[in-house]
Design a protein around this motif. Sequence first.
Motif, PDB file in Angstrom:
ATOM      1  N   ASN A 138      -0.481   5.283   0.462  1.00  0.00           N
ATOM      2  CA  ASN A 138      -1.583   6.235   0.637  1.00  0.00           C
ATOM      3  C   ASN A 138      -2.950   5.605   0.346  1.00  0.00           C
ATOM      4  OD1 ASN A 138       0.174   8.213   1.461  1.00  0.00           O
ATOM      5  ND2 ASN A 138       0.167   9.323  -0.470  1.00  0.00           N
ATOM      6  N   GLU A 139      -3.213   4.505   1.042  1.00  0.00           N
ATOM      7  CA  GLU A 139      -4.491   3.794   0.895  1.00  0.00           C
ATOM      8  C   GLU A 139      -5.298   3.819   2.193  1.00  0.00           C
ATOM      9  OE1 GLU A 139      -5.739   2.998  -1.804  1.00  0.00           O
ATOM     10  OE2 GLU A 139      -4.064   2.769  -3.201  1.00  0.00           O
ATOM     11  N   GLU A 140      -5.194   4.913   2.933  1.00  0.00           N
ATOM     12  CA  GLU A 140      -5.898   5.039   4.206  1.00  0.00           C
ATOM     13  C   GLU A 140      -7.390   4.718   4.070  1.00  0.00           C
ATOM     14  OE1 GLU A 140      -6.546   8.444   7.657  1.00  0.00           O
ATOM     15  OE2 GLU A 140      -5.868   9.051   5.668  1.00  0.00           O
ATOM     16  N   ALA A 162       0.814  -1.215   0.000  1.00  0.00           N
ATOM     17  CA  ALA A 162       0.000   0.000   0.000  1.00  0.00           C
ATOM     18  C   ALA A 162       0.847   1.264   0.000  1.00  0.00           C
ATOM     19  CB  ALA A 162      -0.903   0.003   1.233  1.00  0.00           C
ATOM     20  N   ASN A 222      -5.313  -1.494  -2.451  1.00  0.00           N
ATOM     21  CA  ASN A 222      -6.391  -0.583  -2.850  1.00  0.00           C
ATOM     22  C   ASN A 222      -7.743  -1.272  -2.988  1.00  0.00           C
ATOM     23  OD1 ASN A 222      -6.078  -2.015  -5.207  1.00  0.00           O
ATOM     24  ND2 ASN A 222      -5.453  -0.266  -6.441  1.00  0.00           N
ATOM     25  N   ASP A 223      -7.871  -2.486  -2.455  1.00  0.00           N
ATOM     26  CA  ASP A 223      -9.116  -3.248  -2.403  1.00  0.00           C
ATOM     27  C   ASP A 223      -9.590  -3.723  -3.780  1.00  0.00           C
ATOM     28  OD1 ASP A 223     -10.986  -4.524  -0.799  1.00  0.00           O
ATOM     29  OD2 ASP A 223     -12.426  -2.890  -0.898  1.00  0.00           O
ATOM     30  N   LYS A 280      -8.861   2.688   1.966  1.00  0.00           N
ATOM     31  CA  LYS A 280      -9.187   1.360   1.439  1.00  0.00           C
ATOM     32  C   LYS A 280      -8.535   0.200   2.187  1.00  0.00           C
ATOM     33  CE  LYS A 280      -9.890   3.166  -3.196  1.00  0.00           C
ATOM     34  NZ  LYS A 280      -9.439   3.144  -4.597  1.00  0.00           N
ATOM     35  N   ILE A 281      -7.406   0.419   2.835  1.00  0.00           N
ATOM     36  CA  ILE A 281      -6.638  -0.687   3.409  1.00  0.00           C
ATOM     37  C   ILE A 281      -7.408  -1.425   4.508  1.00  0.00           C
ATOM     38  CG2 ILE A 281      -5.366   0.684   5.140  1.00  0.00           C
ATOM     39  CD1 ILE A 281      -3.982  -2.221   2.974  1.00  0.00           C
ATOM     40  N   ASP A 341       3.713  -0.904   3.994  1.00  0.00           N
ATOM     41  CA  ASP A 341       3.368   0.488   3.720  1.00  0.00           C
ATOM     42  C   ASP A 341       4.587   1.151   3.086  1.00  0.00           C
ATOM     43  OD1 ASP A 341       2.512   3.137   3.794  1.00  0.00           O
ATOM     44  OD2 ASP A 341       3.006   3.365   5.912  1.00  0.00           O
ATOM     45  N   SER A 363       3.801   5.797   2.963  1.00  0.00           N
ATOM     46  CA  SER A 363       2.580   6.602   2.881  1.00  0.00           C
ATOM     47  C   SER A 363       2.677   7.861   3.730  1.00  0.00           C
ATOM     48  CB  SER A 363       1.371   5.783   3.360  1.00  0.00           C
ATOM     49  OG  SER A 363       1.130   4.694   2.505  1.00  0.00           O
ATOM     50  N   THR A 422      -2.387   5.291   6.398  1.00  0.00           N
ATOM     51  CA  THR A 422      -2.437   3.893   5.953  1.00  0.00           C
ATOM     52  C   THR A 422      -1.965   2.929   7.031  1.00  0.00           C
ATOM     53  OG1 THR A 422      -2.181   4.489   3.614  1.00  0.00           O
ATOM     54  CG2 THR A 422      -1.552   2.248   4.241  1.00  0.00           C
TER      55      THR A 422
END
Length: 188
Positions: free
Chosen positions: A16-18, A14, A92-93, A20-21, A40, A43, A47
Motif C-alpha cells: 500500500n505505497e501507491e 511495498a 516507502n521512499d 510513494k512507490i 507488491d 497491496s 501500488t
Amino acid sequence: MNNKTWRILACPVAFNEEGKIGAVIRRFKPGDVTEVMVVDDGSTDGTARVAKEAGASVLSHPQRQGVGAAVRTAIHYGRDHGFDILVILAGNDKDRPEEIHRLLDPITQEGYDFVHGSRHLPGGVCGNTPAYRVFATKYVHPILFSLATGRKITDSSNGYRAFRLSIFDHPEIRIDQEWLSHYDLEIY
C-alpha cells in the motif's frame, strides 16, 4: 565497479505505497542496476499500477504475506533470472537509490558477499522515525547484535541491503521456512 559485468536486481518491497512507490522508482538513474522490480505484498491500493507506470516490473502477492515473504520472492526471482546481486530497499521512499553504490562497491570491488545499510553512519538519515525507535536502532539493537556477532554493527534493522545471490547456494541458509515470512527474515 570492476571489469565483471554484474547483473544487479533492485527490489523495493511495498505494501500500500501507491503514493510513494513511483518516487522510489524514478530516483534510480539509468545504469544503476540491471532491473528494478517491485515486490507488491498484496497491496489493496494502486501500488502495482503506479510502479509499472514508473517503469518497474512488478511481482504481486495475491494477499499480504509479510516483508520476509516479499524478500524471499525477490531472492527466488533474482536467482531464477540469473542476477548476481540483489538490492532490497523500502517501497516507502525512505531509502536513497542514488546511494546504491555504497552497497554495491564493497561487493563488486572488494569481494564482500553482503552489505547492510546504516542510518547511523555519516550521511545516514532516520527520516521521520519516532525518537524511541531511533534510540533502539542506534544503541540497543547494535550493541546486542555486535555482542552476538563479534563485529561492530551500527544498524541491524535497516532494510536497505545488498548481497550476492550465490550466498543462497549454502545448504545452511534456508530462507523458505514459514516462520521467516515476516520481519524474522530481515534478521536471519
